[in-house]
Write a protein that holds these residues in place. Structure first.
Motif, PDB file in Angstrom:
ATOM      1  N   LEU A 101      18.553  34.389   6.083  1.00  0.00           N
ATOM      2  CA  LEU A 101      18.982  35.745   6.399  1.00  0.00           C
ATOM      3  C   LEU A 101      20.258  36.071   5.631  1.00  0.00           C
ATOM      4  O   LEU A 101      21.178  35.255   5.589  1.00  0.00           O
ATOM      5  N   ALA A 102      20.283  37.268   5.034  1.00  0.00           N
ATOM      6  CA  ALA A 102      21.508  37.805   4.434  1.00  0.00           C
ATOM      7  C   ALA A 102      21.871  39.056   5.222  1.00  0.00           C
ATOM      8  O   ALA A 102      21.015  39.904   5.496  1.00  0.00           O
TER       9      ALA A 102
ATOM     10  N   GLY B  82      10.065  35.073   2.710  1.00  0.00           N
ATOM     11  CA  GLY B  82       9.765  35.139   4.145  1.00  0.00           C
ATOM     12  C   GLY B  82      10.998  35.317   5.003  1.00  0.00           C
ATOM     13  O   GLY B  82      10.892  35.579   6.196  1.00  0.00           O
ATOM     14  N   GLY B  83      12.178  35.180   4.390  1.00  0.00           N
ATOM     15  CA  GLY B  83      13.422  35.409   5.113  1.00  0.00           C
ATOM     16  C   GLY B  83      13.697  36.900   5.216  1.00  0.00           C
ATOM     17  O   GLY B  83      12.847  37.734   4.873  1.00  0.00           O
ATOM     18  N   HIS B  84      14.894  37.249   5.678  1.00  0.00           N
ATOM     19  CA  HIS B  84      15.206  38.655   5.949  1.00  0.00           C
ATOM     20  C   HIS B  84      16.575  39.062   5.419  1.00  0.00           C
ATOM     21  O   HIS B  84      17.457  38.222   5.243  1.00  0.00           O
ATOM     22  N   VAL B  85      16.722  40.375   5.236  1.00  0.00           N
ATOM     23  CA  VAL B  85      17.980  40.999   4.851  1.00  0.00           C
ATOM     24  C   VAL B  85      18.268  42.085   5.879  1.00  0.00           C
ATOM     25  O   VAL B  85      17.370  42.854   6.237  1.00  0.00           O
ATOM     26  N   VAL B  86      19.514  42.124   6.372  1.00  0.00           N
ATOM     27  CA  VAL B  86      19.963  43.174   7.284  1.00  0.00           C
ATOM     28  C   VAL B  86      21.139  43.880   6.618  1.00  0.00           C
ATOM     29  O   VAL B  86      22.106  43.234   6.218  1.00  0.00           O
ATOM     30  N   ILE B  87      21.014  45.215   6.497  1.00  0.00           N
ATOM     31  CA  ILE B  87      22.068  46.022   5.882  1.00  0.00           C
ATOM     32  C   ILE B  87      22.378  47.203   6.791  1.00  0.00           C
ATOM     33  O   ILE B  87      21.461  47.872   7.277  1.00  0.00           O
ATOM     34  N   THR B  88      23.672  47.439   7.018  1.00  0.00           N
ATOM     35  CA  THR B  88      24.127  48.706   7.586  1.00  0.00           C
ATOM     36  C   THR B  88      25.195  49.226   6.636  1.00  0.00           C
ATOM     37  O   THR B  88      25.997  48.445   6.111  1.00  0.00           O
ATOM     38  N   CYS B  89      25.170  50.535   6.381  1.00  0.00           N
ATOM     39  CA  CYS B  89      26.178  51.114   5.487  1.00  0.00           C
ATOM     40  C   CYS B  89      26.246  52.620   5.691  1.00  0.00           C
ATOM     41  O   CYS B  89      25.391  53.217   6.345  1.00  0.00           O
ATOM     42  N   ALA B  90      27.271  53.215   5.099  1.00  0.00           N
ATOM     43  CA  ALA B  90      27.464  54.660   5.176  1.00  0.00           C
ATOM     44  C   ALA B  90      26.607  55.363   4.138  1.00  0.00           C
ATOM     45  O   ALA B  90      26.428  54.884   3.021  1.00  0.00           O
ATOM     46  N   THR B  91      26.068  56.507   4.548  1.00  0.00           N
ATOM     47  CA  THR B  91      25.354  57.394   3.645  1.00  0.00           C
ATOM     48  C   THR B  91      25.820  58.815   3.945  1.00  0.00           C
ATOM     49  O   THR B  91      26.618  59.028   4.866  1.00  0.00           O
ATOM     50  N   ASP B  92      25.347  59.779   3.181  1.00  0.00           N
ATOM     51  CA  ASP B  92      25.747  61.161   3.442  1.00  0.00           C
ATOM     52  C   ASP B  92      25.285  61.590   4.828  1.00  0.00           C
ATOM     53  O   ASP B  92      24.215  61.193   5.259  1.00  0.00           O
TER      54      ASP B  92
END
Length: 173
Positions: A80-81, A107-117
């Motif tokens: 996971l990243a 088969g692993g995962h990526v989690v992203i949270t970030c700002a957008t317009d």
């Protein structure tokens, strides 16, 4: 949720991470932009090992380096990243996403949270931007040919982008 988890982090982003964590097994995790400034998700995810990478030393940072420019020893090393509220502060955000994908096994995962317009510009500590880099992230930037979205949301009212995706590597030809 483990006790001692700070809830000072942007509450919607923190809530998305809690939802994502409920879908994921125990994992070896790398966090990009890991300095605990306004809270951390480290205790939300079930992990056997956690490596935090950030530009500056501080709580939650194991490796002090520029993720987009560092020598890269992490090919398919993690399950996971995670990157929370960092990409909008990264000039080479597409490179950061690509390296997150590269660091995770198939088969692993990526989690992203970030700002957008339309989120207003803010500094890494939540205050004014000052002389640091800032740019809201376009949703297309987190689309990657090796990522298959599992849970994805763009909130155009408050300006949040959330992604939980599975890493798939296909051989073409």
């Amino acid at each position: 949720m483990a006790s001692g988890v700070s809830t000072h982090m942007h509450p919607e982003a923190f809530g998305f991470c809690v939802q994502a964590a409920l879908r994921l097994p125990t994992a070896r995790v790398i966090e990009v932009g890991s300095a605990n400034v306004n809270g951390s998700v480290r205790d939300v995810f079930r992990h056997s090992e956690w490596v935090g990478v950030d530009l500056h030393a501080g709580p939650g940072v194991d490796v002090v380096a520029d993720w987009t420019r560092m020598e890269f020893p992490f090919d398919e090393e993690f399950d996971l990243a995670v990157s929370t509220e960092m990409l909008e502060h990264c000039e080479l955000a597409a490179t950061a996403v690509d390296r997150m994908v590269r660091s995770v096994r198939t088969g692993g995962h990526v989690v992203i949270t970030c700002a957008t317009d339309p989120r207003k510009p803010h500094g890494c500590d939540g205050g004014p931007v000052g002389d640091e880099f800032y740019r809201n992230v376009e949703p297309a930037l987190v689309e990657h040919p090796q990522l298959v979205p599992v849970l994805s949301t763009v909130d155009t009212v408050i300006g949040d982008l959330y992604l939980l995706a599975r890493v798939e590597r296909r051989l073409f030809g």
